[in-house]
Design a protein around this motif. Sequence first.
Motif, PDB file in Angstrom:
ATOM      1  N   UNK A 123      -2.794 -13.479  30.525  1.00 21.14           N
ATOM      2  CA  UNK A 123      -3.300 -12.150  31.015  1.00 21.14           C
ATOM      3  C   UNK A 123      -4.195 -11.410  30.036  1.00 21.14           C
ATOM      4  N   UNK A 124      -4.075 -11.328  29.098  1.00 14.58           N
ATOM      5  CA  UNK A 124      -4.890 -10.720  28.012  1.00 14.58           C
ATOM      6  C   UNK A 124      -6.237 -11.310  27.952  1.00 14.58           C
ATOM      7  N   UNK A 125      -6.224 -12.817  27.942  1.00 12.87           N
ATOM      8  CA  UNK A 125      -7.451 -13.547  27.875  1.00 12.87           C
ATOM      9  C   UNK A 125      -8.557 -13.244  29.181  1.00 12.87           C
ATOM     10  N   UNK A 126      -7.401 -13.178  30.357  1.00 17.92           N
ATOM     11  CA  UNK A 126      -8.113 -13.086  31.590  1.00 17.92           C
ATOM     12  C   UNK A 126      -8.785 -11.578  31.554  1.00 17.92           C
ATOM     13  N   UNK A 127      -7.963 -10.283  31.233  1.00 21.81           N
ATOM     14  CA  UNK A 127      -8.479  -9.229  31.392  1.00 21.81           C
ATOM     15  C   UNK A 127      -9.984  -8.974  30.439  1.00 21.81           C
ATOM     16  N   UNK A 128      -9.754 -10.034  29.396  1.00 23.50           N
ATOM     17  CA  UNK A 128     -10.996  -9.710  28.444  1.00 23.50           C
ATOM     18  C   UNK A 128     -12.125 -10.632  29.026  1.00 23.50           C
ATOM     19  N   UNK A 129     -12.128 -11.264  30.053  1.00 21.60           N
ATOM     20  CA  UNK A 129     -13.166 -12.077  30.695  1.00 21.60           C
ATOM     21  C   UNK A 129     -13.816 -11.502  31.860  1.00 21.60           C
ATOM     22  N   UNK A 130     -15.232 -11.191  32.116  1.00 16.79           N
ATOM     23  CA  UNK A 130     -16.064 -10.569  33.016  1.00 16.79           C
ATOM     24  C   UNK A 130     -15.546 -11.346  34.460  1.00 16.79           C
ATOM     25  N   UNK A 131     -15.110 -10.534  35.464  1.00 20.01           N
ATOM     26  CA  UNK A 131     -14.722 -10.931  36.640  1.00 20.01           C
ATOM     27  C   UNK A 131     -15.007  -9.901  37.684  1.00 20.01           C
ATOM     28  N   UNK A 132     -15.206 -10.554  39.189  1.00 25.94           N
ATOM     29  CA  UNK A 132     -15.070  -9.350  40.157  1.00 25.94           C
ATOM     30  C   UNK A 132     -13.763  -8.946  40.436  1.00 25.94           C
ATOM     31  N   UNK A 133     -12.678  -9.855  40.293  1.00 20.80           N
ATOM     32  CA  UNK A 133     -11.563  -9.321  40.526  1.00 20.80           C
ATOM     33  C   UNK A 133     -10.620 -10.228  39.761  1.00 20.80           C
ATOM     34  N   UNK A 134      -9.368  -9.643  39.272  1.00 19.84           N
ATOM     35  CA  UNK A 134      -8.378 -10.311  38.418  1.00 19.84           C
ATOM     36  C   UNK A 134      -6.979 -10.252  39.172  1.00 19.84           C
ATOM     37  N   UNK A 135      -6.469 -11.471  39.604  1.00 17.54           N
ATOM     38  CA  UNK A 135      -5.233 -11.274  40.542  1.00 17.54           C
ATOM     39  C   UNK A 135      -4.204 -12.315  39.918  1.00 17.54           C
ATOM     40  N   UNK A 136      -2.980 -11.562  39.852  1.00 20.55           N
ATOM     41  CA  UNK A 136      -1.686 -12.272  39.314  1.00 20.55           C
ATOM     42  C   UNK A 136      -1.098 -12.778  40.883  1.00 20.55           C
ATOM     43  N   UNK A 137      -0.915 -13.973  40.942  1.00 26.95           N
ATOM     44  CA  UNK A 137      -0.104 -14.611  41.996  1.00 26.95           C
ATOM     45  C   UNK A 137       1.153 -14.663  41.428  1.00 26.95           C
ATOM     46  N   UNK A 138       2.004 -13.953  41.925  1.00 25.19           N
ATOM     47  CA  UNK A 138       3.411 -13.928  41.076  1.00 25.19           C
ATOM     48  C   UNK A 138       4.731 -14.270  41.997  1.00 25.19           C
ATOM     49  N   UNK A 139       5.527 -15.074  41.474  1.00 30.81           N
ATOM     50  CA  UNK A 139       7.001 -15.194  42.089  1.00 30.81           C
ATOM     51  C   UNK A 139       7.616 -14.309  41.437  1.00 30.81           C
ATOM     52  N   UNK A 140       8.126 -13.224  41.942  1.00 21.22           N
ATOM     53  CA  UNK A 140       8.998 -12.287  41.380  1.00 21.22           C
ATOM     54  C   UNK A 140       8.380 -11.094  41.156  1.00 21.22           C
TER      55      UNK A 140
END
Length: 298
Positions: A123-140
């Motif tokens: 998640x930290x790596x994704x948060x530091x990457x430019x993106x239009x949206x960041x989505x966690x697809x979570x079981x739980x």
Amino acid sequence: MTAPAGDGITTSTGQRITTAAGQRITASAGDGTTAPARDGTTAPARDGTTAPAGDGITTPAGGGVTAPADGDGTGRETVFGGATTLLVIAKEPVPGRVKTRLTPPYTPVQAATLAEAALADTLAAVAATPAARRVLVLAGRPGRWLPDGFEVIPQRGGGLDERLANAFAETDGPAVLVGMDTPQVTPAELDRAARSLDDGDAVFGPAADGGFWLLGLRRPDPRLLLGVPMSRADTGARQRARLRGLRVTTLDTLTDVDTAADAVRVAERAPGTRFAATLAAISRTRHLAAAPTRGAAR
């Protein structure tokens, strides 16, 4: 696995959360902590500029710039900048439900602790990457390991192929999906994957065990995923075959953390991660527990 029905979850500021019942809410400030970027910095927006009026270029939410159709002379819409959605598909790190192949030698609690560390690094790596949206697809349910800036939606479907297809269905443009088993992934690798969709159709990250650690699609299509057998030695080859005829960028092979040997290998290759620090702490605890008590009979 499908997430249980929820009645609204409070995480960190500004996150949009969809409950299992399908209700999207805006969470108030919570106690979610943000894992730092791997190198202690936050990557800047990939473009962030707005083109002047009259040149046929529009700037969508998220900082990406979209040129009009056929803007590159190929008849395709050309996407620039941080216009890609980054998806992370994961399980809540609950003892006995995650990383079960790590037990033994690790206890269920230790395995879940390692899973949480791997997820936090991802998640930290994704948060530091430019993106239009960041989505966690979570079981739980989300926990303190969830950084700011993520939407959280439940996994939908039975088999993993269905859950992956449904995750891509949550997007309306280019999307890159990763799991929680590669804590060594870096923002640079994710950015390369996202940028490859500017002029390519797909991006594929093969895993050392025969699976894949990343899949990106310029135009997500469930047919590219549904029916692909998962968790097998030929999963990667079967998924790659579905992409035949598309322009595909292939990334470096990474090791998924599935076994204790995998955990050691990944920690050695990415010593600065939270995962490596957690594994070292657990190993010290196990060593101390196994050491004979001073003065004990020999």
